[in-house]
Design a protein around this motif. Sequence first.
Motif, PDB file in Angstrom:
ATOM      1  N   GLY A  10      -8.955  -1.941  -2.565  1.00  8.31           N
ATOM      2  CA  GLY A  10      -7.916  -2.808  -1.818  1.00  8.31           C
ATOM      3  C   GLY A  10      -8.935  -3.945  -1.139  1.00  8.31           C
ATOM      4  N   SER A  11      -8.741  -5.334  -1.611  1.00  9.25           N
ATOM      5  CA  SER A  11      -9.826  -6.098  -0.911  1.00  9.25           C
ATOM      6  C   SER A  11      -8.936  -7.464   0.086  1.00  9.25           C
ATOM      7  CB  SER A  11     -10.500  -6.975  -1.873  1.00  9.25           C
ATOM      8  OG  SER A  11      -9.780  -7.756  -2.834  1.00  9.25           O
ATOM      9  N   GLY A  12      -7.615  -6.882   0.591  1.00  9.64           N
ATOM     10  CA  GLY A  12      -7.082  -7.761   1.578  1.00  9.64           C
ATOM     11  C   GLY A  12      -7.631  -7.936   2.927  1.00  9.64           C
ATOM     12  N   LEU A  13      -6.995  -8.151   4.013  1.00  4.97           N
ATOM     13  CA  LEU A  13      -7.270  -8.177   5.189  1.00  4.97           C
ATOM     14  C   LEU A  13      -8.393  -7.501   5.810  1.00  4.97           C
ATOM     15  CD1 LEU A  13      -6.694 -10.343   7.422  1.00  4.97           C
ATOM     16  CD2 LEU A  13      -4.972  -8.926   8.259  1.00  4.97           C
ATOM     17  N   PRO A  93      -1.774  -1.841   0.193  1.00  3.93           N
ATOM     18  CA  PRO A  93      -0.407  -2.207   0.889  1.00  3.93           C
ATOM     19  C   PRO A  93       0.397  -0.784   1.393  1.00  3.93           C
ATOM     20  CG  PRO A  93      -0.589  -3.560  -0.843  1.00  3.93           C
ATOM     21  CD  PRO A  93      -1.401  -2.540  -1.092  1.00  3.93           C
ATOM     22  N   GLU A  94       0.768  -0.948   2.389  1.00  8.18           N
ATOM     23  CA  GLU A  94       1.458   0.107   3.331  1.00  8.18           C
ATOM     24  C   GLU A  94       2.438   0.559   2.319  1.00  8.18           C
ATOM     25  OE1 GLU A  94      -0.138   1.574   5.359  1.00  8.18           O
ATOM     26  OE2 GLU A  94       1.190   2.328   7.009  1.00  8.18           O
ATOM     27  N   LYS A  99       0.133   4.345  -2.419  1.00  2.00           N
ATOM     28  CA  LYS A  99      -0.869   5.254  -1.970  1.00  2.00           C
ATOM     29  C   LYS A  99      -1.162   6.578  -2.635  1.00  2.00           C
ATOM     30  CE  LYS A  99      -1.261   2.822   2.525  1.00  2.00           C
ATOM     31  NZ  LYS A  99      -2.672   1.891   2.505  1.00  2.00           N
ATOM     32  N   LYS A 100      -0.124   7.412  -2.757  1.00  2.00           N
ATOM     33  CA  LYS A 100      -0.303   8.484  -3.459  1.00  2.00           C
ATOM     34  C   LYS A 100      -0.549   8.401  -4.740  1.00  2.00           C
ATOM     35  CE  LYS A 100       3.124  11.720  -2.941  1.00  2.00           C
ATOM     36  NZ  LYS A 100       4.457  12.422  -2.669  1.00  2.00           N
ATOM     37  N   LYS A 101      -0.359   7.220  -5.679  1.00  2.00           N
ATOM     38  CA  LYS A 101      -0.671   7.094  -6.918  1.00  2.00           C
ATOM     39  C   LYS A 101      -2.131   7.088  -6.989  1.00  2.00           C
ATOM     40  CE  LYS A 101      -0.333   3.725 -10.448  1.00  2.00           C
ATOM     41  NZ  LYS A 101       0.252   2.436 -10.351  1.00  2.00           N
ATOM     42  N   THR A 120      -4.329   3.704   6.297  1.00  2.00           N
ATOM     43  CA  THR A 120      -2.988   3.534   6.729  1.00  2.00           C
ATOM     44  C   THR A 120      -2.570   3.305   8.176  1.00  2.00           C
ATOM     45  OG1 THR A 120      -0.538   4.535   6.320  1.00  2.00           O
ATOM     46  CG2 THR A 120      -2.368   6.161   6.683  1.00  2.00           C
ATOM     47  N   SER A 121      -1.510   2.672   8.542  1.00  2.00           N
ATOM     48  CA  SER A 121      -1.170   2.578   9.936  1.00  2.00           C
ATOM     49  C   SER A 121      -0.130   3.496  10.278  1.00  2.00           C
ATOM     50  CB  SER A 121      -0.623   0.936  10.023  1.00  2.00           C
ATOM     51  OG  SER A 121      -1.113  -0.101   9.381  1.00  2.00           O
ATOM     52  N   CYS A 122       0.403   3.724   9.508  1.00  2.00           N
ATOM     53  CA  CYS A 122       1.859   4.918  10.119  1.00  2.00           C
ATOM     54  C   CYS A 122       2.308   6.010   8.987  1.00  2.00           C
ATOM     55  CB  CYS A 122       2.974   4.009  10.321  1.00  2.00           C
ATOM     56  SG  CYS A 122       3.523   2.977   9.196  1.00  2.00           S
TER      57      CYS A 122
END
Length: 316
Positions: A10-13, A93-94, A99-101, A120-122
């Motif tokens: 993942g190449s986001g922020l 993305p959150e 994410k599980k995939k 992950t944030s949360c």
Amino acid sequence: MEPLQVAIIGSGLIGRSWAMVFAAGGFKVKLYDIAQEQLTTALENIRKQMKEMEKLGVLKGALSAEQQLALISVCTDLKAAVEGATFIQECTPENLELKKKIFGQLDLTVGDSVILSSSTSCLLPSKLFTGLKHVKQCIVSHPVNPPYFVPLVEIVPHPETDPSTTERTYALMKKIGQSPVKLNREIEGFVLNRLQYAVISEAWRLVGEGVISPTDLDLVMSDGLGMRYAFIGPLETMHLNAEGVSSYCERYAEGMKCVLNTFGPVPEFSGETVQKVNQALSEKIPAVPKVLDARRKWRDECLTGLAKLKTQMKSD
Ligand code: NAI
């Protein structure tokens, strides 16, 4: 010696920021995303940021911007991205299912010594990693935005994470100049957001009840508490504000409990208070991309300056 290799998914922020932090630490970085254009934008953005920081003399690490850039490559093939990596940092993305995939796919691909880490944030590790064959190698490494300037990383294990995974992740974070903390068990919000939400809740109640204006509320933090908290935490504050923690509790426990008992219920974060806070903030910083971006840039410059000061003032 060939540099150690990490993969960023993942190449986001956040993915970009991790890539820069690892490259600054001399690691070879493979940046993976589903979209090639996203990767192209990410690389352009990283190049621009590194060059700018080099010019300002605040580029991290011992290597030049060009040398660091040469360590980063991009890829849209997951298997190729993680091949040879000793550490994989997921930054998609959150979204729990997504994410599980991704961790499911990684689980089928990786060997027994790679660390699978999520930004992950949360999402709790027990939600993300349960049932994976390599669960012992899975961990959350939660950064703070922007990770390049704010070094804290919360390391949160799954109940089945092997202690060596936690230790290796901790050591790696130290090695690349981040400031890791270990949670002994998972908990909603981890620690940083629990503290942050406690502050936001009371800020919201005080503004909602008309005790203080939104602008003055923010000043209480930025020109008051925050100045101290950039250097010492709330517990050390107790220690220093009396003759040690025991003396602080003897003196102030009753007073603290009296105040804490007046705290209200969890706010709804809706209705009139949203409008009040939004109006005050939008007058100061109109919520349009150009203005928000300029303010974020200013914030990052402040954080860079603060990071420099913290290095000079290092005391431990
Ligand atoms: P973002 O939306 O900026 O970036 C997500 C990236 O993932 C995009 O480049 C997207 O193309 C890519 N992506 C989407 N599906 C994918 C897939 N199947 N495989 C590979 N890549 C895929 O998100 P951001 O802000 O970077 O957040 C990433 C993670 O970091 C989230 O879990 C977030 O909670 C966490 N985080 C975010 C912070 C923040 O302030 N933005 C702070 C700390 C953690």
